[in-house]
Scaffold this active site. Structure first.
Site, PDB file in Angstrom:
ATOM      1  N   HIS A  92       0.850  -1.195   0.000  1.00 44.05           N
ATOM      2  CA  HIS A  92       0.000   0.000   0.000  1.00 44.05           C
ATOM      3  C   HIS A  92       0.888   1.249   0.000  1.00 44.05           C
ATOM      4  CE1 HIS A  92      -2.927   3.000   1.120  1.00 44.05           C
ATOM      5  NE2 HIS A  92      -3.875   2.135   0.784  1.00 44.05           N
ATOM      6  N   GLU A 164      -4.181   2.332  -7.100  1.00 44.59           N
ATOM      7  CA  GLU A 164      -4.607   3.446  -6.260  1.00 44.59           C
ATOM      8  C   GLU A 164      -3.704   4.637  -6.543  1.00 44.59           C
ATOM      9  OE1 GLU A 164      -6.834   1.937  -2.514  1.00 44.59           O
ATOM     10  OE2 GLU A 164      -4.712   1.958  -2.074  1.00 44.59           O
ATOM     11  N   GLY A 230     -11.227   2.811   1.198  1.00 42.77           N
ATOM     12  CA  GLY A 230     -10.725   3.230   2.510  1.00 42.77           C
ATOM     13  C   GLY A 230     -11.832   3.898   3.313  1.00 42.77           C
TER      14      GLY A 230
HETATM   15  P1  13P Z   1      -9.910   6.201   0.310  1.00 44.98           P
HETATM   16  O1  13P Z   1     -11.021   5.310  -0.202  1.00 44.98           O
HETATM   17  O2  13P Z   1     -10.182   6.753   1.657  1.00 44.98           O
HETATM   18  O3  13P Z   1      -9.485   7.183  -0.691  1.00 44.98           O
HETATM   19  O4  13P Z   1      -8.642   5.212   0.540  1.00 44.98           O
HETATM   20  C1  13P Z   1      -8.209   4.450  -0.504  1.00 44.98           C
HETATM   21  C2  13P Z   1      -7.210   3.483   0.018  1.00 44.98           C
HETATM   22  O5  13P Z   1      -6.096   3.869   0.317  1.00 44.98           O
HETATM   23  C3  13P Z   1      -7.641   2.095   0.183  1.00 44.98           C
HETATM   24  O6  13P Z   1      -6.566   1.247   0.350  1.00 44.98           O
END
Ligand code: 13P
Length: 245
Positions: A92, A164, A230
């Site tokens: 991540h 991401e 997230g």
């Molecule tokens: P958000 O959905 O809060 O943008 O986070 C994404 C994330 O990092 C999931 O691993």
């Protein structure tokens, strides 16, 4: 087609709150999709029994570079597997950034997780600066190649990639989701790069400011196999809606 929807609770909840959210999730989340909840390590042994026998799967947010050994503070993929964990998020961007995890380390983690019978969810994604310079594809190619070097899988479902873009993660400064159409094009690119290395067409998920209002648009894209969520995964009303799409 079934989509893979993964909740990354990060380190946002107390143990008590994690258990409460797990119970709520069992009650409220319905539908045909494959759903995975990833609480922090401390909550895993408690959330596992709550999810047992339901349609919700257990995931972890990280695992160690070896199965067993003198690695203070680490958590073995073997122990995660024994707890009933099926998926593990690896690489991540928050770990790459705050804990200086390199693609070399992530590569080792992927290999050990696979040997231990877990399904790695490899996260990749570029910073805003890289996007602004028009270098997203080169950056992702490198990240994918380094993270997956020497990785072998038997079937396409043995590994998942989550794209991401760092600038889209809701907790980062001025974050905004990318457009679903742009996401589709990049997912197609990532799928092709990964298939070259793995010789299998693995699923690519989108993550970054996904919410109850925009999730449907991402999920309707041909190359988006699911979502890594997230912030919105902490709100049961929003997340159960996303899972029902
Ligand atoms: P958000 O959905 O809060 O943008 O986070 C994404 C994330 O990092 C999931 O691993």
């Amino acid at each position: 087609m079934k989509k893979l929807i993964i909740a990354n609770w990060k380190m946002q909840l107390s143990l008590k709150e994690s258990l409460e959210l797990a119970k709520q999730s069992v009650k409220k989340i319905k539908g045909k999709n494959i759903i995975v909840l990833c609480p922090d390590f401390l909550a895993l042994p408690y959330v596992g029994p709550i999810l047992k026998g339901t349609n919700l799967n257990l995931g972890a947010q990280d695992s160690a570079i070896v199965g067993r050994g003198a690695y203070t503070g680490e958590v073995s993929p073997l122990d995660l597997k024994a707890l009933g964990v099926k998926y593990v998020i690896l690489g991540h961007s928050e770990r790459r950034e705050h804990l200086h995890e390199s693609s070399l380390i992530i590569n080792a983690k992927i290999k050990v997780a696979l040997t231990g019978g877990l399904i790695p969810i490899l996260c990749v994604g570029e910073k805003l600066e890289v996007k602004k310079n028009g270098e997203t594809e080169e950056y992702l190619s490198r990240e994918i190649a380094h993270s997956l070097q020497g990785v072998k899988i038997k079937s396409a479902s043995d590994l998942v990639i989550a794209y991401e873009p760092i600038w889209a993660i809701s907790t980062n400064k001025n974050a905004r989701p990318m457009s679903a159409l742009d996401a589709d094009a990049i997912h197609k690119f990532i799928k092709a790069r990964a298939a070259r290395i793995l010789k299998k067409p693995v699923a690519v998920l989108y993550g970054g400011s996904v919410n109850a209002a925009n999730a449907g648009e991402f999920l309707s894209q041909k190359n988006v196999a699911g979502l890594l969520v997230g912030g919105a995964s902490l709100k049961i009303k929003d997340f159960s809606h996303i899972c029902s799409l």
